[in-house]
Design a protein around this motif. Sequence first.
Motif, PDB file in Angstrom:
ATOM      1  N   GLN A   1     -18.563 -52.391 -23.379  1.00  0.00           N
ATOM      2  CA  GLN A   1     -17.522 -52.568 -22.371  1.00  0.00           C
ATOM      3  C   GLN A   1     -17.765 -51.545 -21.269  1.00  0.00           C
ATOM      4  O   GLN A   1     -17.889 -50.349 -21.550  1.00  0.00           O
ATOM      5  N   LEU A   2     -17.847 -52.035 -20.028  1.00  0.00           N
ATOM      6  CA  LEU A   2     -18.242 -51.176 -18.923  1.00  0.00           C
ATOM      7  C   LEU A   2     -17.257 -51.240 -17.766  1.00  0.00           C
ATOM      8  O   LEU A   2     -16.651 -52.287 -17.512  1.00  0.00           O
ATOM      9  N   ILE A   3     -17.144 -50.122 -17.066  1.00  0.00           N
ATOM     10  CA  ILE A   3     -16.583 -50.098 -15.730  1.00  0.00           C
ATOM     11  C   ILE A   3     -17.768 -50.130 -14.774  1.00  0.00           C
ATOM     12  O   ILE A   3     -18.695 -49.317 -14.899  1.00  0.00           O
TER      13      ILE A   3
ATOM     14  N   GLY B   1     -23.402 -63.206 -25.005  1.00  0.00           N
ATOM     15  CA  GLY B   1     -22.780 -63.574 -23.740  1.00  0.00           C
ATOM     16  C   GLY B   1     -21.988 -62.444 -23.132  1.00  0.00           C
ATOM     17  O   GLY B   1     -21.822 -61.374 -23.724  1.00  0.00           O
ATOM     18  N   GLY B   2     -21.494 -62.705 -21.905  1.00  0.00           N
ATOM     19  CA  GLY B   2     -20.739 -61.682 -21.203  1.00  0.00           C
ATOM     20  C   GLY B   2     -19.694 -62.266 -20.276  1.00  0.00           C
ATOM     21  O   GLY B   2     -19.792 -63.419 -19.846  1.00  0.00           O
ATOM     22  N   ILE B   3     -18.675 -61.462 -19.985  1.00  0.00           N
ATOM     23  CA  ILE B   3     -17.615 -61.784 -19.036  1.00  0.00           C
ATOM     24  C   ILE B   3     -17.552 -60.640 -18.029  1.00  0.00           C
ATOM     25  O   ILE B   3     -17.551 -59.465 -18.412  1.00  0.00           O
ATOM     26  N   HIS B   4     -17.480 -60.981 -16.737  1.00  0.00           N
ATOM     27  CA  HIS B   4     -17.510 -59.977 -15.692  1.00  0.00           C
ATOM     28  C   HIS B   4     -16.468 -60.330 -14.633  1.00  0.00           C
ATOM     29  O   HIS B   4     -16.394 -61.482 -14.182  1.00  0.00           O
ATOM     30  N   ALA B   5     -15.655 -59.371 -14.233  1.00  0.00           N
ATOM     31  CA  ALA B   5     -14.610 -59.621 -13.243  1.00  0.00           C
ATOM     32  C   ALA B   5     -14.368 -58.358 -12.442  1.00  0.00           C
ATOM     33  O   ALA B   5     -14.582 -57.237 -12.933  1.00  0.00           O
TER      34      ALA B   5
ATOM     35  N   ARG C   1     -25.785 -52.627  -9.092  1.00  0.00           N
ATOM     36  CA  ARG C   1     -24.527 -52.518  -9.827  1.00  0.00           C
ATOM     37  C   ARG C   1     -24.623 -51.296 -10.738  1.00  0.00           C
ATOM     38  O   ARG C   1     -25.467 -51.229 -11.630  1.00  0.00           O
ATOM     39  N   PHE C   2     -23.754 -50.336 -10.481  1.00  0.00           N
ATOM     40  CA  PHE C   2     -23.713 -49.121 -11.279  1.00  0.00           C
ATOM     41  C   PHE C   2     -22.590 -49.243 -12.308  1.00  0.00           C
ATOM     42  O   PHE C   2     -21.518 -49.791 -12.006  1.00  0.00           O
ATOM     43  N   GLY C   3     -22.835 -48.740 -13.505  1.00  0.00           N
ATOM     44  CA  GLY C   3     -21.827 -48.895 -14.546  1.00  0.00           C
ATOM     45  C   GLY C   3     -21.807 -47.739 -15.528  1.00  0.00           C
ATOM     46  O   GLY C   3     -22.741 -46.932 -15.598  1.00  0.00           O
ATOM     47  N   TYR C   4     -20.714 -47.686 -16.284  1.00  0.00           N
ATOM     48  CA  TYR C   4     -20.579 -46.703 -17.357  1.00  0.00           C
ATOM     49  C   TYR C   4     -20.014 -47.402 -18.585  1.00  0.00           C
ATOM     50  O   TYR C   4     -18.965 -48.064 -18.520  1.00  0.00           O
ATOM     51  N   ILE C   5     -20.710 -47.285 -19.706  1.00  0.00           N
ATOM     52  CA  ILE C   5     -20.258 -47.868 -20.973  1.00  0.00           C
ATOM     53  C   ILE C   5     -19.210 -46.938 -21.578  1.00  0.00           C
ATOM     54  O   ILE C   5     -19.536 -45.884 -22.126  1.00  0.00           O
ATOM     55  N   TYR C   6     -17.950 -47.330 -21.470  1.00  0.00           N
ATOM     56  CA  TYR C   6     -16.903 -46.483 -22.031  1.00  0.00           C
ATOM     57  C   TYR C   6     -16.597 -46.846 -23.492  1.00  0.00           C
ATOM     58  O   TYR C   6     -15.910 -46.091 -24.186  1.00  0.00           O
ATOM     59  N   HIS C   7     -17.105 -48.011 -23.943  1.00  0.00           N
ATOM     60  CA  HIS C   7     -16.922 -48.361 -25.359  1.00  0.00           C
ATOM     61  C   HIS C   7     -18.160 -49.107 -25.848  1.00  0.00           C
ATOM     62  O   HIS C   7     -18.599 -50.078 -25.226  1.00  0.00           O
ATOM     63  N   PHE C   8     -18.730 -48.612 -26.940  1.00  0.00           N
ATOM     64  CA  PHE C   8     -19.895 -49.234 -27.577  1.00  0.00           C
ATOM     65  C   PHE C   8     -19.566 -49.444 -29.048  1.00  0.00           C
ATOM     66  O   PHE C   8     -18.972 -48.587 -29.701  1.00  0.00           O
ATOM     67  N   LYS C   9     -19.971 -50.608 -29.567  1.00  0.00           N
ATOM     68  CA  LYS C   9     -19.712 -50.900 -30.971  1.00  0.00           C
ATOM     69  C   LYS C   9     -20.860 -51.718 -31.543  1.00  0.00           C
ATOM     70  O   LYS C   9     -21.200 -52.783 -31.033  1.00  0.00           O
ATOM     71  N   SER C  10     -21.469 -51.191 -32.582  1.00  0.00           N
ATOM     72  CA  SER C  10     -22.487 -51.914 -33.334  1.00  0.00           C
ATOM     73  C   SER C  10     -21.882 -52.328 -34.670  1.00  0.00           C
ATOM     74  O   SER C  10     -21.264 -51.505 -35.367  1.00  0.00           O
ATOM     75  N   LYS C  11     -22.061 -53.612 -35.042  1.00  0.00           N
ATOM     76  CA  LYS C  11     -21.429 -54.150 -36.247  1.00  0.00           C
ATOM     77  C   LYS C  11     -22.464 -54.884 -37.092  1.00  0.00           C
ATOM     78  O   LYS C  11     -23.167 -55.764 -36.605  1.00  0.00           O
ATOM     79  N   PHE C  12     -22.525 -54.490 -38.361  1.00  0.00           N
ATOM     80  CA  PHE C  12     -23.433 -55.107 -39.336  1.00  0.00           C
ATOM     81  C   PHE C  12     -22.617 -55.518 -40.556  1.00  0.00           C
ATOM     82  O   PHE C  12     -21.852 -54.714 -41.105  1.00  0.00           O
TER      83      PHE C  12
ATOM     84  N   GLY D   1     -15.321 -53.176 -10.990  1.00  0.00           N
ATOM     85  CA  GLY D   1     -15.157 -54.308 -11.885  1.00  0.00           C
ATOM     86  C   GLY D   1     -15.248 -53.902 -13.348  1.00  0.00           C
ATOM     87  O   GLY D   1     -15.446 -52.731 -13.690  1.00  0.00           O
ATOM     88  N   PHE D   2     -15.112 -54.911 -14.192  1.00  0.00           N
ATOM     89  CA  PHE D   2     -15.148 -54.747 -15.650  1.00  0.00           C
ATOM     90  C   PHE D   2     -16.168 -55.717 -16.217  1.00  0.00           C
ATOM     91  O   PHE D   2     -16.314 -56.847 -15.729  1.00  0.00           O
ATOM     92  N   SER D   3     -16.881 -55.290 -17.234  1.00  0.00           N
ATOM     93  CA  SER D   3     -17.895 -56.140 -17.853  1.00  0.00           C
ATOM     94  C   SER D   3     -17.849 -55.984 -19.366  1.00  0.00           C
ATOM     95  O   SER D   3     -17.861 -54.863 -19.892  1.00  0.00           O
ATOM     96  N   LEU D   4     -17.773 -57.110 -20.078  1.00  0.00           N
ATOM     97  CA  LEU D   4     -17.796 -57.148 -21.538  1.00  0.00           C
ATOM     98  C   LEU D   4     -19.003 -57.956 -21.978  1.00  0.00           C
ATOM     99  O   LEU D   4     -19.183 -59.100 -21.546  1.00  0.00           O
ATOM    100  N   ASN D   5     -19.856 -57.373 -22.836  1.00  0.00           N
ATOM    101  CA  ASN D   5     -21.104 -58.019 -23.231  1.00  0.00           C
ATOM    102  C   ASN D   5     -21.337 -57.891 -24.730  1.00  0.00           C
ATOM    103  O   ASN D   5     -20.973 -56.887 -25.349  1.00  0.00           O
ATOM    104  N   SER D   6     -21.964 -58.929 -25.308  1.00  0.00           N
ATOM    105  CA  SER D   6     -22.357 -58.890 -26.717  1.00  0.00           C
ATOM    106  C   SER D   6     -23.824 -59.267 -26.833  1.00  0.00           C
ATOM    107  O   SER D   6     -24.342 -60.061 -26.033  1.00  0.00           O
ATOM    108  N   TYR D   7     -24.500 -58.684 -27.835  1.00  0.00           N
ATOM    109  CA  TYR D   7     -25.928 -58.927 -28.055  1.00  0.00           C
ATOM    110  C   TYR D   7     -26.157 -59.083 -29.564  1.00  0.00           C
ATOM    111  O   TYR D   7     -25.947 -58.128 -30.329  1.00  0.00           O
TER     112      TYR D   7
END
Length: 242
Positions: free
Chosen positions: A136-138, A72-76, A164-175, A97-103
């Motif tokens: 996490q994107l701007i 899911g994601g949250i966008h504002a 919509r143009f964006g830049y991923i300023y934080h990426f995190k992969s978790k296992f 805006g700001f966008s937070l997404n998980s996959y």
Amino acid sequence: MNKLFKFLYGLFVVFSLPLSAQTEIEEELERIPDSVPYILDSLYREDQFYLGLSFNFISNKPEAISQSGFSGGIHAGFTRDFPLNKRRNVAIAAGVGFSLNSYSQNLFIGEDNSGESIFRELTNNIDYSVNRFTTQLIEVPLEFRWRTSTAETYKFWRIYTGLRFGYIYHFKSKFIQPGNEVIQTDVPELDRFRMGATFTFGYNTFNFHLYYSLNPLFPDASVNGAPIDISVFRVGLMFYIL
């Protein structure tokens, strides 16, 4: 997972308060007698703050990769509305805006002893409890807008489309698996600059929102010899506040 749902619900409640207040204002205006004069704002603007909730899907994925669990994601954000005609129902809008997404999926992302990235399929015989990556994107939305609004009503149909143009300023992969946890935040194969097409349509408070990324997340990576050209497709609701 429960924490994510609670967070989503909390944001929905917080951002729905201004919408409820706006409805109360409309009801009060309807009670004003027609004999009482009031001044219409002939230079009104629409929908300058937005909040979105989405389900996230991975498309164009290799045959070995599949999604599992909740994504899911949250966008504002804020957009500046620029009407193009006298009625002000046709406009363009630009903002930030700001966008937070998980996959959640079965693509393992790690690195070897030399620091090289590893992309591997997690097969059914591998025991693990969590495998997902978050971004996490701007973002900078640019929209062309059509609506049935007037200066006298807050309830109208809208169709908005754009990029919509964006830049991923934080990426995190978790296992996570029993006795082992792998967290990866620096992935050279990740394309941090994002570009996507958007389409929003609806009436009044609830509006359906679609987003499709136009460039792959990992253009220089492969798994089992196949390129990882995965893109992102988001489907959700968008709420607007004046």
